[in-house]
Design a protein around this motif. Structure first.
Motif, PDB file in Angstrom:
ATOM      1  N   GLY A 153      36.809  43.152  33.471  1.00  0.00           N
ATOM      2  CA  GLY A 153      37.304  42.339  34.569  1.00  0.00           C
ATOM      3  C   GLY A 153      38.478  41.515  34.070  1.00  0.00           C
ATOM      4  O   GLY A 153      38.630  41.309  32.862  1.00  0.00           O
ATOM      5  N   GLY A 154      39.279  41.047  34.975  1.00  0.00           N
ATOM      6  CA  GLY A 154      40.466  40.274  34.607  1.00  0.00           C
ATOM      7  C   GLY A 154      41.414  40.304  35.787  1.00  0.00           C
ATOM      8  O   GLY A 154      41.021  40.004  36.917  1.00  0.00           O
ATOM      9  N   GLU A 155      42.631  40.731  35.543  1.00  0.00           N
ATOM     10  CA  GLU A 155      43.625  40.800  36.612  1.00  0.00           C
ATOM     11  C   GLU A 155      44.132  42.239  36.661  1.00  0.00           C
ATOM     12  O   GLU A 155      44.824  42.687  35.738  1.00  0.00           O
ATOM     13  CB  GLU A 155      44.748  39.793  36.296  1.00  0.00           C
ATOM     14  CG  GLU A 155      45.726  39.589  37.406  1.00  0.00           C
ATOM     15  CD  GLU A 155      45.074  39.161  38.715  1.00  0.00           C
ATOM     16  OE1 GLU A 155      44.173  38.306  38.712  1.00  0.00           O
ATOM     17  OE2 GLU A 155      45.469  39.723  39.759  1.00  0.00           O
ATOM     18  N   SER A 156      43.758  42.940  37.733  1.00  0.00           N
ATOM     19  CA  SER A 156      44.062  44.378  37.776  1.00  0.00           C
ATOM     20  C   SER A 156      45.559  44.660  37.727  1.00  0.00           C
ATOM     21  O   SER A 156      45.989  45.647  37.125  1.00  0.00           O
ATOM     22  CB  SER A 156      43.438  45.003  39.024  1.00  0.00           C
ATOM     23  OG  SER A 156      43.843  44.296  40.175  1.00  0.00           O
ATOM     24  N   CYS A 202      34.842  44.900  38.120  1.00  0.00           N
ATOM     25  CA  CYS A 202      35.725  44.014  38.887  1.00  0.00           C
ATOM     26  C   CYS A 202      37.173  44.517  38.838  1.00  0.00           C
ATOM     27  O   CYS A 202      37.485  45.499  39.498  1.00  0.00           O
ATOM     28  CB  CYS A 202      35.552  42.577  38.408  1.00  0.00           C
ATOM     29  SG  CYS A 202      36.039  41.409  39.679  1.00  0.00           S
ATOM     30  N   ALA A 203      38.064  43.910  38.057  1.00  0.00           N
ATOM     31  CA  ALA A 203      39.428  44.451  37.971  1.00  0.00           C
ATOM     32  C   ALA A 203      39.375  45.915  37.522  1.00  0.00           C
ATOM     33  O   ALA A 203      40.161  46.754  37.982  1.00  0.00           O
ATOM     34  CB  ALA A 203      40.270  43.635  37.000  1.00  0.00           C
ATOM     35  N   ILE A 245      38.831  48.116  40.402  1.00  0.00           N
ATOM     36  CA  ILE A 245      40.084  48.285  41.175  1.00  0.00           C
ATOM     37  C   ILE A 245      40.971  49.340  40.495  1.00  0.00           C
ATOM     38  O   ILE A 245      41.556  50.201  41.155  1.00  0.00           O
ATOM     39  CB  ILE A 245      40.838  46.937  41.287  1.00  0.00           C
ATOM     40  CG1 ILE A 245      39.988  45.912  42.042  1.00  0.00           C
ATOM     41  CG2 ILE A 245      42.208  47.121  41.954  1.00  0.00           C
ATOM     42  CD1 ILE A 245      40.485  44.476  41.955  1.00  0.00           C
ATOM     43  N   ARG A 290      41.122  44.126  47.232  1.00  0.00           N
ATOM     44  CA  ARG A 290      41.128  43.070  46.212  1.00  0.00           C
ATOM     45  C   ARG A 290      40.786  41.722  46.852  1.00  0.00           C
ATOM     46  O   ARG A 290      41.065  41.498  48.025  1.00  0.00           O
ATOM     47  CB  ARG A 290      42.504  42.971  45.548  1.00  0.00           C
ATOM     48  CG  ARG A 290      42.857  44.179  44.733  1.00  0.00           C
ATOM     49  CD  ARG A 290      44.231  44.029  44.131  1.00  0.00           C
ATOM     50  NE  ARG A 290      44.272  42.911  43.185  1.00  0.00           N
ATOM     51  CZ  ARG A 290      45.348  42.163  42.969  1.00  0.00           C
ATOM     52  NH1 ARG A 290      46.465  42.379  43.646  1.00  0.00           N
ATOM     53  NH2 ARG A 290      45.321  41.191  42.093  1.00  0.00           N
ATOM     54  N   ASN A 291      40.220  40.845  46.068  1.00  0.00           N
ATOM     55  CA  ASN A 291      39.934  39.463  46.485  1.00  0.00           C
ATOM     56  C   ASN A 291      39.282  39.422  47.876  1.00  0.00           C
ATOM     57  O   ASN A 291      39.647  38.587  48.713  1.00  0.00           O
ATOM     58  CB  ASN A 291      41.225  38.634  46.459  1.00  0.00           C
ATOM     59  CG  ASN A 291      41.902  38.696  45.106  1.00  0.00           C
ATOM     60  OD1 ASN A 291      41.235  38.664  44.065  1.00  0.00           O
ATOM     61  ND2 ASN A 291      43.212  38.816  45.074  1.00  0.00           N
ATOM     62  N   ILE A 305      33.553  37.151  40.809  1.00  0.00           N
ATOM     63  CA  ILE A 305      34.672  36.227  40.583  1.00  0.00           C
ATOM     64  C   ILE A 305      35.929  36.852  41.190  1.00  0.00           C
ATOM     65  O   ILE A 305      36.416  37.877  40.695  1.00  0.00           O
ATOM     66  CB  ILE A 305      34.877  35.965  39.075  1.00  0.00           C
ATOM     67  CG1 ILE A 305      33.577  35.438  38.447  1.00  0.00           C
ATOM     68  CG2 ILE A 305      36.035  34.983  38.856  1.00  0.00           C
ATOM     69  CD1 ILE A 305      33.614  35.307  36.949  1.00  0.00           C
ATOM     70  N   ARG A 306      36.432  36.254  42.249  1.00  0.00           N
ATOM     71  CA  ARG A 306      37.568  36.832  42.983  1.00  0.00           C
ATOM     72  C   ARG A 306      37.382  38.354  43.065  1.00  0.00           C
ATOM     73  O   ARG A 306      38.260  39.142  42.721  1.00  0.00           O
ATOM     74  CB  ARG A 306      38.898  36.484  42.312  1.00  0.00           C
ATOM     75  CG  ARG A 306      39.359  35.067  42.650  1.00  0.00           C
ATOM     76  CD  ARG A 306      40.771  34.789  42.209  1.00  0.00           C
ATOM     77  NE  ARG A 306      40.952  35.122  40.809  1.00  0.00           N
ATOM     78  CZ  ARG A 306      41.791  36.048  40.342  1.00  0.00           C
ATOM     79  NH1 ARG A 306      42.557  36.713  41.162  1.00  0.00           N
ATOM     80  NH2 ARG A 306      41.871  36.278  39.068  1.00  0.00           N
ATOM     81  N   HIS A 359      30.319  41.246  37.580  1.00  0.00           N
ATOM     82  CA  HIS A 359      30.457  41.157  36.115  1.00  0.00           C
ATOM     83  C   HIS A 359      29.109  41.160  35.406  1.00  0.00           C
ATOM     84  O   HIS A 359      28.648  40.083  34.979  1.00  0.00           O
ATOM     85  CB  HIS A 359      31.160  39.846  35.748  1.00  0.00           C
ATOM     86  CG  HIS A 359      32.599  39.790  36.116  1.00  0.00           C
ATOM     87  ND1 HIS A 359      33.611  40.283  35.320  1.00  0.00           N
ATOM     88  CD2 HIS A 359      33.209  39.275  37.203  1.00  0.00           C
ATOM     89  CE1 HIS A 359      34.772  40.083  35.892  1.00  0.00           C
ATOM     90  NE2 HIS A 359      34.562  39.473  37.043  1.00  0.00           N
TER      91      HIS A 359
HETATM   92  N1  LIG Z   1      37.095  39.009  38.129  1.00  0.00           N
HETATM   93  C1  LIG Z   1      37.999  39.926  38.311  1.00  0.00           C
HETATM   94  O1  LIG Z   1      38.114  40.908  37.584  1.00  0.00           O
HETATM   95  C2  LIG Z   1      38.945  39.611  39.417  1.00  0.00           C
HETATM   96  C3  LIG Z   1      39.786  40.775  39.870  1.00  0.00           C
HETATM   97  C4  LIG Z   1      41.104  40.253  40.431  1.00  0.00           C
HETATM   98  N2  LIG Z   1      40.917  39.487  41.634  1.00  0.00           N
HETATM   99  C5  LIG Z   1      42.040  41.428  40.688  1.00  0.00           C
HETATM  100  O2  LIG Z   1      42.353  41.703  41.816  1.00  0.00           O
HETATM  101  O3  LIG Z   1      42.451  42.050  39.770  1.00  0.00           O
END
Ligand SMILES: NC(=O)CC[C@H](N)C(=O)O
Length: 215
Positions: free
Chosen positions: A55-58, A90-91, A94, A118-119, A148-149, A186
């Motif tokens: 997970g993180g920011e895709s 998560c990311a 995506i 996303r989100n 998380i988001r 997660h």
């Molecule tokens: N916790 C997460 O991995 C968040 C995913 C993030 N919002 C994204 O679009 O990449």
């Protein structure tokens, strides 16, 4: 023969450390993947049995994969005939999705027949935890799902080949398609190893099949 598994964890951005700790708890030594040479040697031999995308920011992970020249090689490895097992949380989910609602340009592996948004639950302050019951993970307590988001899986593009392992209010949150396992939350941020254990079992089953029979 039962050689040690080599499960790569993509260490470009996000919570890769937590995935590595989780794999260690499952008895697997993780291998950090930061560049192509960690995945393929100079003869093109694949150096890992599987890959975890954290997970993180895709958008960041996708852009870095592309800039480091890893996106297309990973795409090729994930597809048959190699069919590298991948867990995306998560990311990572995506990055596996074939379709991303309203963001078709998002750089990603895009090999799993799901559509995501996303989100989907709002911004950081709308992050939440809940418990998920699942037939796949029926032993013990329901899974603790830390969102998380988080994205939502809004559509199965090939419903006959994508298995829903867990859902919240009818919405899939863990899905599997052959060698690919994606989770919108997660599990690596909890102490519950069941999702990772399931992935390790997928990897072991495939590695056993691919190994030549010893005499
Ligand atoms: N916790 C997460 O991995 C968040 C995913 C993030 N919002 C994204 O679009 O990449």
């Amino acid at each position: 023969m039962n050689r040690a598994l080599r499960i790569g964890v993509l260490e470009l951005q996000g919570d890769f450390y937590e995935h590595e700790a989780m794999l260690q708890r499952c008895g697997v030594q993780p291998v950090g993947v930061r560049r192509l040479a960690h995945l393929l040697d100079d003869r093109g031999e694949v150096l890992v049995d599987a890959l975890v995308i954290p997970g993180g920011e895709s958008t960041t992970i996708g852009m870095l994969l592309d800039e480091l020249g890893m996106l297309e090689p990973v795409r090729q490895l994930v597809r048959p005939p190699h069919a590298l097992p991948v867990l995306g949380t998560c990311a990572g989910c995506i990055l596996l999705a074939r379709e991303v609602k309203s963001e078709p340009q998002l750089k990603r592996i895009g090999c799993m027949d799901i559509e995501v948004q996303r989100n989907a639950y709002g911004s950081q302050v709308d992050s939440f935890e809940c418990h998920v019951r699942s037939e796949q993970f029926a032993d013990g307590e329901p899974l603790r799902a830390v969102h998380i988001r988080a994205p939502a899986i809004t559509r199965l593009l090939q419903p006959e080949s994508v298995r829903v392992l867990a859902a919240i209010e009818g919405r899939p949150v863990i899905v599997q398609q052959g060698n690919l396992l994606a989770c919108t939350f997660h599990p690596e941020l909890t102490t519950d190893t069941r999702v990772h254990q399931h992935f390790v079992a997928m990897v072991r089953a495939r590695t056993r099949k691919a190994m030549p029979k010893s005499t």
